[in-house]
Scaffold this motif. Structure first.
Motif, PDB file in Angstrom:
ATOM      1  N   LEU A   1       0.837  -1.216   0.000  1.00  0.00           N
ATOM      2  CA  LEU A   1       0.000   0.000   0.000  1.00  0.00           C
ATOM      3  C   LEU A   1       0.870   1.262   0.000  1.00  0.00           C
ATOM      4  CD1 LEU A   1      -2.795   1.332   0.136  1.00  0.00           C
ATOM      5  CD2 LEU A   1      -2.686   1.141   2.642  1.00  0.00           C
ATOM      6  N   MET A   2       2.031   1.178   0.652  1.00  0.00           N
ATOM      7  CA  MET A   2       2.900   2.371   0.691  1.00  0.00           C
ATOM      8  C   MET A   2       3.398   2.749  -0.711  1.00  0.00           C
ATOM      9  SD  MET A   2       6.587   1.066   2.217  1.00  0.00           S
ATOM     10  CE  MET A   2       7.525   2.483   1.663  1.00  0.00           C
ATOM     11  N   LEU A   3       3.269   1.811  -1.652  1.00  0.00           N
ATOM     12  CA  LEU A   3       3.736   2.088  -3.024  1.00  0.00           C
ATOM     13  C   LEU A   3       2.603   2.588  -3.919  1.00  0.00           C
ATOM     14  CD1 LEU A   3       5.931  -1.131  -3.544  1.00  0.00           C
ATOM     15  CD2 LEU A   3       6.575   1.080  -2.580  1.00  0.00           C
ATOM     16  N   ARG A   4       1.392   2.785  -3.339  1.00  0.00           N
ATOM     17  CA  ARG A   4       0.250   3.153  -4.187  1.00  0.00           C
ATOM     18  C   ARG A   4      -0.416   4.441  -3.703  1.00  0.00           C
ATOM     19  NH1 ARG A   4      -4.181  -0.517  -5.395  1.00  0.00           N
ATOM     20  NH2 ARG A   4      -4.268  -0.974  -3.176  1.00  0.00           N
ATOM     21  N   PRO A   5       0.267   5.583  -3.827  1.00  0.00           N
ATOM     22  CA  PRO A   5      -0.335   6.833  -3.349  1.00  0.00           C
ATOM     23  C   PRO A   5      -1.684   7.102  -4.023  1.00  0.00           C
ATOM     24  CG  PRO A   5       1.617   7.250  -4.695  1.00  0.00           C
ATOM     25  CD  PRO A   5       1.594   5.786  -4.430  1.00  0.00           C
ATOM     26  N   GLU A   6      -1.885   6.563  -5.236  1.00  0.00           N
ATOM     27  CA  GLU A   6      -3.147   6.794  -5.955  1.00  0.00           C
ATOM     28  C   GLU A   6      -4.336   6.156  -5.236  1.00  0.00           C
ATOM     29  OE1 GLU A   6      -0.566   5.027  -7.002  1.00  0.00           O
ATOM     30  OE2 GLU A   6      -1.213   3.054  -7.679  1.00  0.00           O
ATOM     31  N   ALA A   7      -4.072   5.172  -4.337  1.00  0.00           N
ATOM     32  CA  ALA A   7      -5.190   4.495  -3.650  1.00  0.00           C
ATOM     33  C   ALA A   7      -5.509   5.145  -2.301  1.00  0.00           C
ATOM     34  CB  ALA A   7      -4.833   3.020  -3.430  1.00  0.00           C
ATOM     35  N   TRP A   8      -4.609   6.007  -1.808  1.00  0.00           N
ATOM     36  CA  TRP A   8      -4.748   6.500  -0.436  1.00  0.00           C
ATOM     37  C   TRP A   8      -6.015   7.337  -0.210  1.00  0.00           C
ATOM     38  CZ3 TRP A   8       1.000   8.578   0.037  1.00  0.00           C
ATOM     39  CH2 TRP A   8       1.870   7.477   0.027  1.00  0.00           C
ATOM     40  N   GLY A   9      -6.293   8.223  -1.140  1.00  0.00           N
ATOM     41  CA  GLY A   9      -7.433   9.142  -0.970  1.00  0.00           C
ATOM     42  C   GLY A   9      -8.741   8.375  -0.794  1.00  0.00           C
ATOM     43  N   ASP A  10      -8.978   7.413  -1.679  1.00  0.00           N
ATOM     44  CA  ASP A  10     -10.231   6.651  -1.622  1.00  0.00           C
ATOM     45  C   ASP A  10     -10.317   5.825  -0.339  1.00  0.00           C
ATOM     46  OD1 ASP A  10     -11.016   7.659  -3.973  1.00  0.00           O
ATOM     47  OD2 ASP A  10     -10.534   5.884  -5.193  1.00  0.00           O
ATOM     48  N   MET A  11      -9.174   5.279   0.069  1.00  0.00           N
ATOM     49  CA  MET A  11      -9.207   4.465   1.294  1.00  0.00           C
ATOM     50  C   MET A  11      -9.545   5.326   2.502  1.00  0.00           C
ATOM     51  SD  MET A  11      -6.267   1.577   1.271  1.00  0.00           S
ATOM     52  CE  MET A  11      -6.697   0.916   2.875  1.00  0.00           C
ATOM     53  N   TYR A  12      -8.968   6.528   2.527  1.00  0.00           N
ATOM     54  CA  TYR A  12      -9.233   7.417   3.670  1.00  0.00           C
ATOM     55  C   TYR A  12     -10.689   7.874   3.644  1.00  0.00           C
ATOM     56  CZ  TYR A  12      -8.548  10.956   7.225  1.00  0.00           C
ATOM     57  OH  TYR A  12      -8.652  11.693   8.379  1.00  0.00           O
ATOM     58  N   ALA A  13     -11.213   8.120   2.422  1.00  0.00           N
ATOM     59  CA  ALA A  13     -12.610   8.553   2.310  1.00  0.00           C
ATOM     60  C   ALA A  13     -13.546   7.428   2.767  1.00  0.00           C
ATOM     61  CB  ALA A  13     -12.910   8.947   0.863  1.00  0.00           C
ATOM     62  N   ALA A  14     -13.154   6.170   2.492  1.00  0.00           N
ATOM     63  CA  ALA A  14     -14.017   5.036   2.868  1.00  0.00           C
ATOM     64  C   ALA A  14     -14.042   4.848   4.382  1.00  0.00           C
ATOM     65  CB  ALA A  14     -13.528   3.761   2.188  1.00  0.00           C
TER      66      ALA A  14
END
Ligand code: HEM
Length: 373
Positions: free
Chosen positions: A160-173
């Motif tokens: 996950l630390m290699l996928r900054p593109e996924a962070w926003g959605d995960m935090y929103a969820a």
């Protein structure tokens, strides 16, 4: 997007942090693989010996399981103590990525402490039951499942630390960190690769035990033969899983890895070292002589293989982050060489002390039942 750069510069050069990280992570991985492999082999052997007590070799399976079960609490101390340094070095180097992913899976990340406590307790329960001659396989098996879960959470964070593109959605969820990341094709191959390593290193460990003095010749022959078969099997499985890790990477990362002279060379060393483990294992299986040469070749190649894995894995991380705009080599550094020198002296002393403890552990005889009653 990566959070803004940490305002505190690195207190030592990147190459030094990376070297220390690689060294300690390689040692952590060796201990992890021995734990995972030791648990599953001990569980299987004890189960077999208890269910089929009249079978040929049941005594060997029972004694082999007891030997492994008795050693695993000590192996776990190495797993944990050798886990903290690479965590600290990785956080210093990749804090912006690693802290973010750790927070995003916060509840799971914290749960490692509790999973670890249960896993560790089970090792002691199994070990004490083993000395009393009771069945242990169920405790070893559950401990193994806990260890697999811990490893899965770690792999989830490191990918996950290699996928900054996924962070926003995960935090929103969820801002509570209760979700694990989904939809990353690199995660499962990476986890499976590490889990298969348990077989490789259980094999190497058994081959090494076969040249120790703790057992009679018959038992040593049994350990040499079964160690050889696990090493051969594990090497084959890890070879395939390693290929799976490579092809699951994004095309841009695969290309950068192939184009890099360093990672191509490390990939070749990785392949040759793993091949040598497999060949030494096969020779030991089909010619179960209790001699030192094959165990030494297998363990030396196993160590080279692990460090090659660590360097290649580091390449996957650096090149993935580079493709997303984070260059770890461009971190600002303001070194304090007095502190660094003091640290290095203490670090080497700690490694020497650890080597001494390992040599004592290797020579230890299994405790006698009557000593515990
Ligand atoms: C039973 C216990 C443990 C098992 C089975 C285990 C297993 C693993 C595995 C499989 C990985 C590779 C993950 C990947 O990159 O895909 C890993 C990496 C790592 N583990 Fe452990 N581990 C254990 C305990 C710990 C503990 C207690 C800590 C922290 C104090 C820890 C810290 C780390 C760190 C920091 C990494 C990655 C370092 C990096 O990428 O730079 N581990 N471990």
């Amino acid at each position: 997007m990566f959070p803004a750069v940490d305002p505190i510069p690195l207190p030592a050069p990147v190459w030094l942090f990376k070297s220390l990280h690689g060294l300690t992570l390689g040692l952590h991985f060796i201990a992890v693989e021995m734990l995972l492999g030791g648990l599953i082999v001990a569980a299987f052997w004890n189960f077999y010996a208890k269910q089929f007590s009249g079978a040929k070799d049941a005594g060997h399976y029972l004694a082999g399981a007891a030997d492994l079960t008795g050693r695993l609490p000590v192996v776990m101390t190495y797993v944990i103590n050798l886990a903290v340094p690479p965590l600290l070095f990785a956080q210093v180097l990749y804090g912006q990525a690693l802290y973010t992913s750790s927070v995003l899976i916060g509840a799971w990340w914290f749960s490692i402490i509790f999973l670890l406590m249960v896993c560790y307790s089970l090792l002691y329960v199994a070990s004490s039951r083993s000395y009393r001659g009771h069945s242990t396989w169920i405790f070893s098996l559950i401990a193994w499942l806990f260890a697999l879960t811990i490893a899965k959470i770690l792999s989830s964070n490191m990918t996950l630390m290699l996928r900054p593109e996924a962070w926003g959605d995960m935090y929103a969820a969820s801002a509570l960190g209760v979700h694990l990341p989904k939809g990353d094709p690199t995660l499962i191959p990476r986890w499976v690769f590490m889990m298969f390593g348990g077989f490789t290193f259980a094999g190497i460990g058994l081959m090494l035990l076969s040249i120790g003095k703790a057992h009679d010749e018959n038992m040593r022959g049994f350990m040499a033969k079964s160690g050889g078969s696990f090493a051969m099997l594990g090497a084959g499985m890890q070879g395939m899983a390693g290929y799976g890790v490579f092809v699951s990477q994004p095309a841009v990362v695969q290309k950068m890895l192939v184009d890099s002279q360093l990672y191509s060379a490390v990939g070749l060393v990785w392949f040759l070292a793993l091949g040598l483990v497999g060949v030494a294992g096969a020779l030991q299986l089909f010619k179960p002589i209790v001699g030192k040469a094959l165990p030494i070749i297998a363990s030396a190649s196993g160590a080279i293989f692990i460090f090659a894995t660590v360097i290649y894995r580091d390449g996957i991380r650096d090149l993935t982050l580079l493709s997303k705009g984070f260059d770890v080599w461009k971190r600002v550094e303001v070194s304090n060489w007095y502190i660094i020198s003091a640290f290095l002296v203490l670090f080497v002393l700690a490694l020497v002390a650890m080597g001494w403890l390992i040599s004592i552990m290797a020579k230890a005889q299994p405790a006698k039942k009557e000593a515990l009653t």
